[in-house]
Design an enzyme around this catalytic site. Structure first.
Site, short mmCIF file in Angstrom:
data_model
loop_
_atom_site.label_atom_id
_atom_site.label_comp_id
_atom_site.label_asym_id
_atom_site.label_seq_id
_atom_site.Cartn_x
_atom_site.Cartn_y
_atom_site.Cartn_z
N GLY A 67 -2.37 -4.92 10.86
CA GLY A 67 -3.23 -4.86 10.28
C GLY A 67 -3.94 -4.62 11.08
N GLU A 77 8.09 1.95 14.92
CA GLU A 77 8.64 2.62 13.81
C GLU A 77 9.05 3.82 13.77
OE1 GLU A 77 6.90 0.42 9.85
OE2 GLU A 77 9.05 -0.45 9.84
N LEU A 106 16.47 -17.56 16.79
CA LEU A 106 16.05 -16.42 17.49
C LEU A 106 16.25 -14.74 16.95
CD1 LEU A 106 15.05 -16.72 19.95
CD2 LEU A 106 17.58 -15.77 20.98
N GLU A 156 -10.76 -6.20 9.47
CA GLU A 156 -10.00 -5.76 8.68
C GLU A 156 -10.38 -5.73 7.31
OE1 GLU A 156 -5.61 -6.09 7.88
OE2 GLU A 156 -5.73 -4.24 8.32
N GLU A 187 4.80 -4.82 12.48
CA GLU A 187 3.34 -3.76 11.11
C GLU A 187 2.68 -4.17 10.96
OE1 GLU A 187 3.66 -0.68 13.16
OE2 GLU A 187 5.46 -0.55 13.54
N ASN A 194 1.24 -1.74 0.06
CA ASN A 194 -0.26 0.10 0.32
C ASN A 194 0.54 1.10 0.24
OD1 ASN A 194 0.30 -0.28 2.21
ND2 ASN A 194 -1.06 0.13 3.44
N CYS A 202 -3.40 0.80 7.35
CA CYS A 202 -3.03 -0.40 8.51
C CYS A 202 -4.44 0.45 9.51
CB CYS A 202 -2.38 -0.83 8.54
SG CYS A 202 -1.10 0.54 8.62
P1 NDP Z 1 0.92 -9.73 3.70
O1 NDP Z 1 0.62 -9.80 4.36
O2 NDP Z 1 0.04 -10.53 2.20
O3 NDP Z 1 2.48 -9.50 2.91
C1 NDP Z 1 3.32 -8.42 3.35
C2 NDP Z 1 4.69 -9.10 3.13
O4 NDP Z 1 4.71 -9.93 2.77
C3 NDP Z 1 4.52 -8.90 1.72
O5 NDP Z 1 5.96 -8.63 1.00
C4 NDP Z 1 4.07 -11.13 1.38
O6 NDP Z 1 5.17 -11.05 0.19
C5 NDP Z 1 5.58 -11.21 2.46
N1 NDP Z 1 5.37 -12.51 2.80
C6 NDP Z 1 3.70 -13.60 2.99
N2 NDP Z 1 4.37 -14.47 3.60
C7 NDP Z 1 5.05 -14.60 3.84
C8 NDP Z 1 6.18 -15.50 4.91
N3 NDP Z 1 5.67 -16.38 5.02
N4 NDP Z 1 7.02 -14.93 4.92
C9 NDP Z 1 7.42 -14.15 4.62
N5 NDP Z 1 7.56 -12.49 4.14
C10 NDP Z 1 5.51 -12.66 3.88
O7 NDP Z 1 0.61 -8.19 2.93
P2 NDP Z 1 -0.06 -6.89 2.36
O8 NDP Z 1 1.22 -6.65 1.24
O9 NDP Z 1 -1.62 -7.37 1.78
O10 NDP Z 1 -0.42 -5.80 3.14
C11 NDP Z 1 -1.99 -5.46 3.59
C12 NDP Z 1 -1.96 -6.08 5.12
O11 NDP Z 1 -0.77 -5.05 5.52
C13 NDP Z 1 -2.83 -5.43 5.59
O12 NDP Z 1 -3.47 -5.98 7.16
C14 NDP Z 1 -2.28 -4.29 6.49
O13 NDP Z 1 -3.12 -3.99 7.76
C15 NDP Z 1 -0.65 -4.33 7.06
N6 NDP Z 1 -0.06 -3.36 7.05
C16 NDP Z 1 0.08 -2.88 7.89
C17 NDP Z 1 1.12 -1.65 8.47
C18 NDP Z 1 1.29 -1.21 9.62
O14 NDP Z 1 1.78 0.13 9.97
N7 NDP Z 1 0.66 -2.05 11.02
C19 NDP Z 1 0.81 -0.42 7.37
C20 NDP Z 1 0.37 -1.32 5.99
C21 NDP Z 1 -0.42 -2.26 5.85
P3 NDP Z 1 4.20 -10.98 -1.08
O15 NDP Z 1 3.75 -10.11 -1.74
O16 NDP Z 1 5.04 -11.80 -2.33
O17 NDP Z 1 3.24 -12.48 -1.09
#
Ligand code: NDP
Length: 495
Positions: A259, A469, A251, A392, A257, A160, A291
């Protein structure tokens, strides 16, 4: 339209991994496409990092780390601040790329996304020279602590806010003397690579910041690798749990960060126009793909209908359109799959008895027929047990609930597994502070929403995350403390 040449420039070649200060052809042959969510068009193809590429990135980061950690904080800070300047100079180009790859409106990306990243680099560039330990005295003996970097850190980003997330993770990591391997989300691979170019141009030694492209398997490799000391993820709760479990094997330090399902509370004495604007900002900015959004809007019963009336007329005025059009206020969701998921939530809201006040439909935009644009959607008569209130959605869907008493709304606001943020609208500031203190959330805003300057810690309570962060708090998460005790006299054997 801004910088139409950006797309042309990118589509000429495939995007490679950025390892050791330059783009490197993949040792494997897997590729995927970077898409424009508004049109479905391919922007460019991207080389997925193979295992050999990941090993190369790690070796390069380890070498970069040995060089970088020995530089003074002042030297590191100068490079970060130079990179911040370059980001700002290239704002139009980078914002256009961000829009092409995320579907968000250009007016947002131009005003916020790149500048927020630059602010972060500038802030941590300023802090780098002041990272220090302490001195202790024990009679003639003394001790001191050194605040040392962790080593090679992995950053894993969501789609995002691609460049902002890459900056929020890399700037504190680098300021503290770490090296980083960053993996952007598969759907938004472009601008993290541009950040890597900018770091190199600013003078960052080769290998200190690397970008590897690919799907979740790349993230999994990073979280498992014994050569990586820390992983910082922005993503979904389910991903956070997997990352934490995988990181436990070696470890690793972990920052998550995740949802949210944050509350906005509107008391009857609030400035209702401000409250409506705050809730609009906290639900419909970036198509609701944020988020920290306040998607559960609790309004005190006596002002509920007035609030809903003003909300509906305001929400209906939001201009949906081609994300590259400067007039557009709401763009396309990241993918058809995500758009369909949001529509399913809307249908669920209707079937569970919520009252649709406005929106609720997919909108068609001329020239962007493949894009998933969804009208700003407001539901009233929501109950705490409804799916749209509990889960969410990550789209432009607001649930409005009514309440009568302060204690009641605090308890209902806290009745969630999440705790990222919260908002309180009231003219009674004593109540504002009291409610903010009682809410289980990492950030509480009083009479505003979603304001996140880099000086302030950002992160979640409960299952919205671990660690913080931004701000000086991030330094804690990218350093470890070494204690050095110094004996000034001859050591006496006890035996
Ligand atoms: P995802 O959890 O699907 O993906 C996040 C990242 O993790 C991507 O780069 C993804 O790769 C990677 N990933 C997926 N599975 C694994 C794994 N098992 N091990 C390591 N890395 C992995 O989230 P989204 O990209 O769909 O983003 C939306 C989510 O992010 C929402 O829940 C939102 O709330 C949260 N968010 C939180 C924020 C915060 O600051 N708290 C800010 C912005 C968003 P790939 O893309 O290739 O699947």
């Amino acid at each position: 339209m801004h910088s139409p040449t950006a797309q042309a420039a990118l589509s000429e070649t495939s995007l490679k991994n950025y390892i050791g200060g330059r783009y490197v052809n993949s040792a494997g042959n897997e590729q995927f496409n970077a898409l424009n969510p508004a049109t479905g068009e391919i922007i460019c193809n991207v080389q997925q990092a193979s295992e050999a590429d990941l090993e190369a990135a790690l070796a390069s980061a380890q070498a970069g780390f040995q060089l970088w950690r020995k530089m003074t904080g002042a030297e590191r800070g100068r490079i970060l601040r130079r990179a911040a300047d370059l980001l700002r100079e290239r704002n139009d180009e980078l914002a256009t790329l961000e829009v092409l790859n995320t579907g968000k409106p250009i007016q947002e990306a131009i005003a916020v996304d790149i500048y927020s990243g630059a602010d972060c680099l500038e802030f941590f560039g300023g802090v780098a020279a002041s990272i220090h330990g302490h001195h202790y005295q024990f009679g003639a003996n003394f001790a001191y602590t050194r605040r040392e970097p962790l080593g090679v850190c992995a950053g894993i980003g969501a789609w995002n806010y691609p460049i902002q997330i890459a900056c929020w993770k890399s700037a504190p990591a680098l300021a503290c003397g770490n090296a980083m391997i960053f993996k952007p989300a598969e759907m938004s691979p472009l601008t993290a690579a541009k950040l890597a170019e900018i770091y190199t141009e600013a003078g960052l030694p080769a290998g200190v910041f690397n970008v590897v492209q690919g799907d979740a398997s790349v993230g999994q490799w990073l979280t498992r690798s014994a050569g990586i000391a820390k992983v910082s993820l922005t993503g979904e709760l389910s991903t956070g749990k997997k990352v934490l479990a995988a990181a436990a094997e070696t470890l690793k330090h972990v920052t998550l960060e995740l949802g949210g399902k944050s509350p906005i509370i509107v008391f009857e004495d609030a400035d209702l126009d401000s409250a409506v604007s705050g809730a609009i900002l906290g639900n419909f900015y970036t198509q609701g793909e944020i988020c920290s959004n306040g998607t559960r809007v609790f309004v005190q019963k006596s002002v509920l209908e007035e609030f809903l009336g003003r909300m509906a007329s305001h929400a209906k005025r939001i201009r949906i359109g081609n994300p590259l059009d400067p007039q557009t206020q709401m763009g396309a969701l990241i993918s058809p799959e995500h758009g369909q998921k949001v529509m399913e939530f809307i249908e669920r809201g209707k079937s569970e008895g919520a009252r649709l006040i406005c929106g609720g439909q997919r909108a068609m935009v001329q020239g962007c027929e493949a894009g998933w644009f969804i009208e700003p959607t407001v539901f009233a008569d929501c109950r705490d047990d409804m799916t749209i209130v509990k889960e969410e959605i990550f789209g432009p869907v607001m649930s409005v609930l009514s309440f009568e008493e302060e204690a009641e709304v605090i308890s209902r606001s806290n009745d969630t597994i999440y705790g990222l943020s919260a908002g309180v609208f009231t003219r009674d500031l004593a109540r504002g502070h009291r409610v903010a203190a009682a809410l289980e959330a990492g950030t509480c805003w009083i009479n505003t929403y979603n304001v996140t300057p880099v000086e302030l810690p950002f992160g979640g309570y409960k299952q919205s995350g671990m660690g913080r962060e931004n701000s000086l708090a991030a330094i804690e998460h990218y350093t470890q403390i070494k204690t050095v005790y110094v004996e000034t006299d001859k050591v006496q054997s006890p035996y």
